[in-house]
Design a protein around this motif. Structure first.
Motif, PDB file in Angstrom:
ATOM      1  N   GLU A 105      52.092  42.555  28.432  1.00 44.60           N
ATOM      2  CA  GLU A 105      51.060  42.098  29.363  1.00 44.60           C
ATOM      3  C   GLU A 105      49.663  42.240  28.763  1.00 44.60           C
ATOM      4  N   GLN A 106      49.444  43.297  27.981  1.00 44.07           N
ATOM      5  CA  GLN A 106      48.138  43.488  27.352  1.00 44.07           C
ATOM      6  C   GLN A 106      47.856  42.370  26.344  1.00 44.07           C
ATOM      7  N   ILE A 107      48.859  41.986  25.601  1.00 44.34           N
ATOM      8  CA  ILE A 107      48.686  40.893  24.642  1.00 44.34           C
ATOM      9  C   ILE A 107      48.370  39.604  25.385  1.00 44.34           C
ATOM     10  N   GLU A 108      49.112  39.329  26.447  1.00 49.50           N
ATOM     11  CA  GLU A 108      48.872  38.110  27.221  1.00 49.50           C
ATOM     12  C   GLU A 108      47.464  38.102  27.820  1.00 49.50           C
ATOM     13  N   GLN A 109      47.036  39.238  28.351  1.00 49.71           N
ATOM     14  CA  GLN A 109      45.695  39.318  28.926  1.00 49.71           C
ATOM     15  C   GLN A 109      44.624  39.147  27.854  1.00 49.71           C
ATOM     16  N   ASN A 110      44.839  39.749  26.690  1.00 51.33           N
ATOM     17  CA  ASN A 110      43.861  39.644  25.609  1.00 51.33           C
ATOM     18  C   ASN A 110      43.775  38.221  25.068  1.00 51.33           C
ATOM     19  N   VAL A 111      44.897  37.559  24.909  1.00 51.77           N
ATOM     20  CA  VAL A 111      44.896  36.178  24.412  1.00 51.77           C
ATOM     21  C   VAL A 111      44.170  35.259  25.395  1.00 51.77           C
ATOM     22  N   ALA A 112      44.216  35.583  26.670  1.00 50.01           N
ATOM     23  CA  ALA A 112      43.533  34.772  27.681  1.00 50.01           C
ATOM     24  C   ALA A 112      42.021  34.759  27.480  1.00 50.01           C
ATOM     25  N   ALA A 113      41.496  35.683  26.698  1.00 50.34           N
ATOM     26  CA  ALA A 113      40.059  35.679  26.387  1.00 50.34           C
ATOM     27  C   ALA A 113      39.656  34.394  25.685  1.00 50.34           C
ATOM     28  N   LEU A 114      40.573  33.782  24.982  1.00 54.07           N
ATOM     29  CA  LEU A 114      40.269  32.560  24.230  1.00 54.07           C
ATOM     30  C   LEU A 114      39.914  31.387  25.135  1.00 54.07           C
ATOM     31  N   ALA A 115      40.230  31.493  26.408  1.00 52.83           N
ATOM     32  CA  ALA A 115      39.933  30.408  27.345  1.00 52.83           C
ATOM     33  C   ALA A 115      38.433  30.266  27.604  1.00 52.83           C
ATOM     34  N   ASN A 116      37.653  31.306  27.317  1.00 55.05           N
ATOM     35  CA  ASN A 116      36.211  31.227  27.555  1.00 55.05           C
ATOM     36  C   ASN A 116      35.466  32.065  26.521  1.00 55.05           C
ATOM     37  N   LEU A 117      35.141  31.443  25.390  1.00 57.99           N
ATOM     38  CA  LEU A 117      34.386  32.113  24.338  1.00 57.99           C
ATOM     39  C   LEU A 117      32.899  31.792  24.405  1.00 57.99           C
ATOM     40  N   ASN A 118      32.519  30.924  25.319  1.00 56.91           N
ATOM     41  CA  ASN A 118      31.116  30.512  25.420  1.00 56.91           C
ATOM     42  C   ASN A 118      30.351  31.446  26.335  1.00 56.91           C
TER      43      ASN A 118
END
Length: 135
Positions: A105-118
């Motif tokens: 779950e931590q990996i999935e949550q961390n990867v979700a950061a890529l959805a908004n890098l701006n």
């Protein structure tokens, strides 16, 4: 976010040389998550005697910063950890960020950061003010 020494020229040199950088410990040993907001949990890094994260590093000043950063993250629709990772990866010279995860779950949550890098100029200003109010 707490250790920004690469901004003092290293990123510029990397950009000039066409080399990328990898952020080590972008979540500050878990401080840039919600894990320590209500004390030091049993079994956490800070609770262990031989950890890089020491109990005395989790003082009221740091917790105030973490809470304020969490508010910025919430306004962005991200968790604090997601925003911290996005903040590191917003610069194209940062090619990756090493994360330590103990659960899928931590990996999935961390990867979700890529959805908004701006980040807006206002968000970056707010973050800078939180991290360095004297500047």
């Amino acid at each position: 976010m707490f250790d920004r020494w690469v901004e003092d020229g290293l990123l510029d040199v990397l950009g000039q040389e066409g080399v990328g950088a990898i952020a080590f410990c972008p979540l500050a040993q878990g401080l840039l998550t919600d894990r320590y907001l209500h004390g030091i949990p049993a079994g956490s890094r800070a609770s262990k005697p031989h950890s890089f994260l020491k109990k005395n590093e989790i003082d009221e000043h740091r917790l105030t910063q973490i809470r304020a950063l969490g508010e910025v993250a919430a306004q962005r629709g991200q968790s604090l950890a997601q925003m911290a990772l996005a903040w590191v990866l917003r610069d194209g010279r940062m090619t990756s960020a090493l994360i330590g995860a103990s659960r899928v779950e931590q990996i999935e949550q961390n990867v979700a950061a890529l959805a908004n890098l701006n980040f807006s100029a206002g968000e970056l200003s707010a973050i800078d003010t939180i991290l360095n109010p004297a500047a």
